[in-house]
Design a protein around this motif. Structure first.
Motif, mmCIF file in Angstrom:
data_model
loop_
_atom_site.group_PDB
_atom_site.id
_atom_site.type_symbol
_atom_site.label_atom_id
_atom_site.label_comp_id
_atom_site.label_asym_id
_atom_site.label_seq_id
_atom_site.Cartn_x
_atom_site.Cartn_y
_atom_site.Cartn_z
ATOM 1 N N GLY A 217 0.801 -1.209 0.000
ATOM 2 C CA GLY A 217 0.000 0.000 0.000
ATOM 3 C C GLY A 217 0.835 1.260 0.000
ATOM 4 O O GLY A 217 2.072 1.227 0.043
ATOM 5 N N PRO A 218 0.185 2.398 -0.034
ATOM 6 C CA PRO A 218 0.899 3.684 -0.016
ATOM 7 C C PRO A 218 1.621 3.905 1.300
ATOM 8 O O PRO A 218 1.200 3.401 2.351
ATOM 9 C CB PRO A 218 -0.225 4.704 -0.222
ATOM 10 N N GLY A 219 2.723 4.619 1.243
ATOM 11 C CA GLY A 219 3.492 4.905 2.451
ATOM 12 C C GLY A 219 4.261 3.708 2.957
ATOM 13 O O GLY A 219 4.555 3.626 4.149
ATOM 14 N N CYS A 220 4.604 2.757 2.056
ATOM 15 C CA CYS A 220 5.364 1.556 2.429
ATOM 16 C C CYS A 220 4.648 0.778 3.541
ATOM 17 O O CYS A 220 5.248 0.395 4.553
ATOM 18 C CB CYS A 220 6.784 1.912 2.868
ATOM 19 N N PRO A 234 -3.749 -5.151 11.589
ATOM 20 C CA PRO A 234 -3.197 -3.825 11.307
ATOM 21 C C PRO A 234 -2.112 -3.929 10.226
ATOM 22 O O PRO A 234 -1.476 -4.968 10.057
ATOM 23 C CB PRO A 234 -2.607 -3.381 12.646
ATOM 24 N N PRO A 235 -1.861 -2.849 9.480
ATOM 25 C CA PRO A 235 -0.813 -2.881 8.444
ATOM 26 C C PRO A 235 0.581 -2.957 9.066
ATOM 27 O O PRO A 235 0.797 -2.587 10.213
ATOM 28 C CB PRO A 235 -1.026 -1.568 7.697
ATOM 29 N N VAL A 236 1.509 -3.454 8.266
ATOM 30 C CA VAL A 236 2.903 -3.580 8.688
ATOM 31 C C VAL A 236 3.711 -2.492 7.984
ATOM 32 O O VAL A 236 3.640 -2.342 6.752
ATOM 33 C CB VAL A 236 3.464 -4.965 8.337
ATOM 34 N N GLN A 237 4.469 -1.752 8.785
ATOM 35 C CA GLN A 237 5.334 -0.718 8.192
ATOM 36 C C GLN A 237 6.652 -1.366 7.786
ATOM 37 O O GLN A 237 7.498 -1.667 8.601
ATOM 38 C CB GLN A 237 5.584 0.392 9.220
#
Length: 833
Positions: A217-220, A234-237
């Motif tokens: 996704g956007p923003g890595c 939750p998303p992973v950075q």
């Protein structure tokens, strides 16, 4: 943290002939079968013989097929259910046999395919669905693939050229040149997700779980998207420049050109980095994750879950370990999960313990079912009674030496002692505590004794416990806690030793200030004891010191004693004898003449002895006489003659009068009360009490006898007048007039005469009224009887009169209640009834 172990699976060695153009483009894995697609259009078939995570692998080349002179293999997918290998090469999908790599002529190529995805059918086991995307046509075609044919069942038009494709059932996850979207080709619904920047990031859309996709996704951000558009994690950075991503639950792997970053899906934290040169893609299987480089293939084998958790526990990352364990509970055997869970919980409790977070530590140690001996063994001077015990608690880095703490920081050590008390008392009744009850109780005993908490100590040893006597007895003797020692003996069933210990305290043969009512405790213990031989051994000792307390052993005991054996022991203890006889007569309601006679004699003896010794306590003497008189009046089981002979020469005139009355000698009894006791009120009370429940004639006779006794002496004239005036209703007027002296004036007896005449007239009128009422009641009953029995009947000629035995002539008759017939007249003319 080590999550995966990298192992080299395959490496293409240089040929040494000029420039080596060999480059791996794609990889497919099924079980031990590996399929490699190269840049030169070659499909290689390898088998891997060893699946161990850390040992070297044995790779064998089985076959190879050249698809054409040039062009790279774009994609490989094995279809085990059909034994097919789908190959994307030169813009078309070709089908090979999985094991021979031969072309299947029945299945022609599918042209104009940029990328495809195979989805196994949940309904049909003889086919799969092939989803082929065409960049030129901006379409997605759905094919049903069988063993020997395929057919196009649906086509979906796309708004833009597809770049990446993944599918879950009928749901397609498609990435175009600027965005991601979901499309369900069965319901024809489309859901836009979010945009992306194709020029600055690699587009990733891979299937990663049941109904879930992983997207770049956007923003890595590694985004987890369900096929309904929601997200469960939750998303992973992850870092910039991620080439590919794969999920091997509970981890997501993000591939850069030189490094693989491994994150936990559970807490989104980086767990491990694995350096690999020239890596270009990831292939996730159920067992492991393969990493594809230009000339190498590596396998990342997951470290066993148990090892991961143990490593986290050793490094005191218990919260991570618990989270990992709970989320992956279904992946572990039940027994293994329980053992790991307990170990993690207990280690967490030990960490909290050394951090002095005692409330949390206690909850965790109990929840983890920690062996209480593990905690006991940490404390100085605390005994561990089990010889076979070996501490096995996982060592923690923040552990303190409690031995040194007890010397250098006593206030802090006191807090640890309070924790030990709370922990052992709470764990004591649980299954966990029942594993080593002696160790727990002995440790609590030692703790209370050393800390001087004697209240808790007595409570412990007086209840059911498992204290070790060999250790506890010397300690109690050393601290001079002899009463507590007796309680310990008692709780262990050694009642004789317990009572003997307390006897020594009472006899001042040993010093103990722990209890001020030891004697009463001995009495209570003997009263509740069910072992007769021990009671007999100590009952004399108790009676010698306090007869009133000693008698409670027999009257409150749980053991049934024969009265004769008790009376035999109490012969030397008169007060105890009296109390026990009162218990037999008043409580057990004994009807034995012996018991009643002995009790009365004991009363008499006590009264006579107290009078002889000029006993000053008049209240006690009066109370005893009152009890004696009550018993003489109420009891009918004693030997009257024996009692009379005992009290005749004494001052007990009232009692002698009662005994005379029991023999029917009422006039003599009244003479004793009047002439010897000189108590007119007692004589009058005697008349009333003797007459209670008797007829009027007896009452009149009793009062007339008392009057005659008064009239025999001129000193009792006034008393006689008072008797007449106060009890006029109790005298027969005629009998009184006959015995009254002629010298008495009318005025002297006027009040008596008036009251007596009034009573006589009243009685006569009442009798007349009662007679009249009785007559009325009789007439009422006769009337009812006549109404119920009067009726006309007819009889045949020849019936005979019941009264005169002659033939009846009249036609009308009455039937009596007995069924007999009466008539008005018979043949002879006589009336019959």
């Amino acid at each position: 943290m080590k999550v995966f172990t990298p192992v080299l699976v395959f490496q293409k060695m240089p040929s040494g002939k000029g420039r080596d153009k060999y480059s791996i483009q794609c990889l497919e894995c099924f079980g031990k079968n590996l399929y490699i697609g190269t840049k030169e259009g070659v499909v290689e078939y390898l088998t891997v013989n060893n699946t161990s995570a850390e040992e070297s692998l044995s790779v064998r080349e089985v076959g190879k097929r050249q698809m054409g002179r040039s062009g790279a293999i774009g994609q490989l997918t094995a279809v085990p259910v059909l034994n097919h290998l789908l190959v994307l090469w030169d813009g078309s999908v070709t089908v090979l046999n999985m094991f021979s790599l031969e072309l299947l002529p029945a299945l022609k190529k599918i042209q104009n395919v940029s990328l495809f995805y195979v989805s196994e059918s949940a309904v049909h086991t003889d086919s799969v669905e092939l989803i082929a995307a065409s960049t030129k046509r901006k379409t997605v075609s759905v094919y049903k693939v069988y063993v020997d044919r395929w057919e196009c069942v649906r086509q979906v038009a796309l708004p833009q050229e597809p770049v990446v494709l993944a599918a879950h059932g009928t749901c397609l996850c498609v990435a175009t040149c600027d965005r991601y979207f979901l499309h369900d080709y069965q319901s024809q619904t489309t859901l836009d997700l979010f945009p992306h920047n194709l020029g600055k990031q690699n587009i990733i859309a891979n299937k990663c779980g049941k109904g879930e996709f992983i997207l770049n996704g956007p923003g890595c951000l590694g985004m987890f998207v369900m096929k309904n558009g929601t997200s469960q994690h939750p998303p992973v950075q992850w870092p910039d420049g991620v080439v590919d991503a794969a999920v091997h639950f509970p981890y997501v792997l993000a591939l850069q050109n030189q490094t693989i970053h491994i994150y936990s899906i559970l807490d989104q934290q980086l767990k491990q980095t694995v350096p690999l040169q020239s890596a270009k893609s990831l292939v996730s299987t159920e067992e492991s994750v393969f990493v594809v480089a230009d000339k190498e293939i590596h396998r990342l084998s997951p470290v066993p879950l148990e090892d991961q958790i143990e490593e986290l526990v050793k490094s005191q990352r218990v919260d991570e370990a618990l989270m990992l364990l709970d989320r992956l509970q279904d992946l572990l055997p039940k027994d293994s999960y329980k053992d790991l869970h307990k170990n993690v919980i207990c280690t967490s409790g030990m960490i909290k313990f050394y951090r002095e977070a005692f409330v949390e530590a206690k909850e965790l140690l109990i929840k983890g079912e920690l062996d209480p001996r593990e905690i006991i063994s940490l404390y100085p001077v605390m005994p561990v009674m089990s010889e076979d015990f070996t501490p096995q608690t996982t060592a923690v880095s923040n552990a303190k030496d409690l031995w040194m703490l007890s010397r250098d920081d006593w206030p802090t050590f006191q807090q640890y002692l309070i924790f030990l008390d709370d922990f052992l008392r709470e764990v004591r009744p649980t299954r966990q505590g029942q594993m080593c009850p002696q160790d727990i109780d002995s440790a609590l005993f030692k703790l209370y004794l050393e800390q001087g908490e004697y209240g808790k100590l007595d409570l412990l040893v007086s209840s059911q416990n498992n204290c070790n006597l060999q250790m506890c007895v010397p300690d109690l003797e050393k601290h001079k806690r002899f009463f507590t020692l007796g309680l310990l003996y008692q709780s262990q069933g050694q009642h004789f030793n317990a009572i003997q210990t307390w006897v020594k305290i009472v006899e001042e043969q040993s010093e103990d200030h722990s209890h001020i009512s030891v004697f009463q405790h001995i009495v209570n213990t003997l009263s509740n004891l069910e072992h007769k031989p021990i009671i007999w051994k100590f009952v004399d000792w108790v009676l010698q010191r306090d007869q009133e307390a000693g008698i409670l052993i027999f009257t409150s005991s749980h053991v049934t004693f024969a009265p004769e054996e008790v009376l035999a022991i109490l012969t030397s203890y008169p007060l105890a004898m009296t109390l026990y006889l009162e218990y037999l007569v008043n409580e057990l309601h004994s009807q034995e003449e012996k018991h009643h006679t002995m009790l009365i004699k004991s009363y008499v003896k006590w009264i006579l002895q107290s009078n002889k010794d000029d006993y000053n306590n008049k209240t006690s003497k009066d109370e005893m006489r009152h009890k004696l008189q009550q018993l003489l009046w109420q009891s009918s089981f004693y030997n009257v003659d024996a009692i009379y002979d005992q009290i005749t020469p004494s001052f007990l005139h009232v009692e002698r009068a009662i005994l005379l009355g029991k023999s029917g000698k009422h006039k003599k009894a009244l003479q004793v009360l009047v002439h010897e006791e000189k108590d007119q009120q007692a004589a009058e009370s005697y008349c009333w009490r003797t007459s209670a429940g008797r007829d009027r004639k007896f009452t009149q006779g009793m009062f007339l006898s008392l009057l005659q006794i008064y009239l025999e002496s001129c000193q009792h004239v006034i008393t006689a007048v008072d008797l007449l005036n106060k009890n006029a209703a109790s005298f027969d007027l005629v009998s009184v007039l006959r015995v009254l002296p002629d010298s008495w004036s009318l005025k002297l007896v006027l009040q008596f005469l008036c009251e007596s005449l009034r009573g006589t007239v009243h009685d006569k009128r009442m009798r007349g009224l009662e007679m009249s009422l009785a007559k009325v009641e009789t007439l009422r009953h006769k009337h009812v009887w006549m109404e119920a029995t009067h009726e006309n009947i007819r009889v045949d000629r020849g019936c005979v009169c019941h009264s005169c035995q002659k033939r009846l002539t009249g036609p009308e008759f009455l039937r009596r209640p007995t069924g007999e017939l009466t008539h008005i007249s018979c043949h002879s003319g006589e009336s019959g009834y």
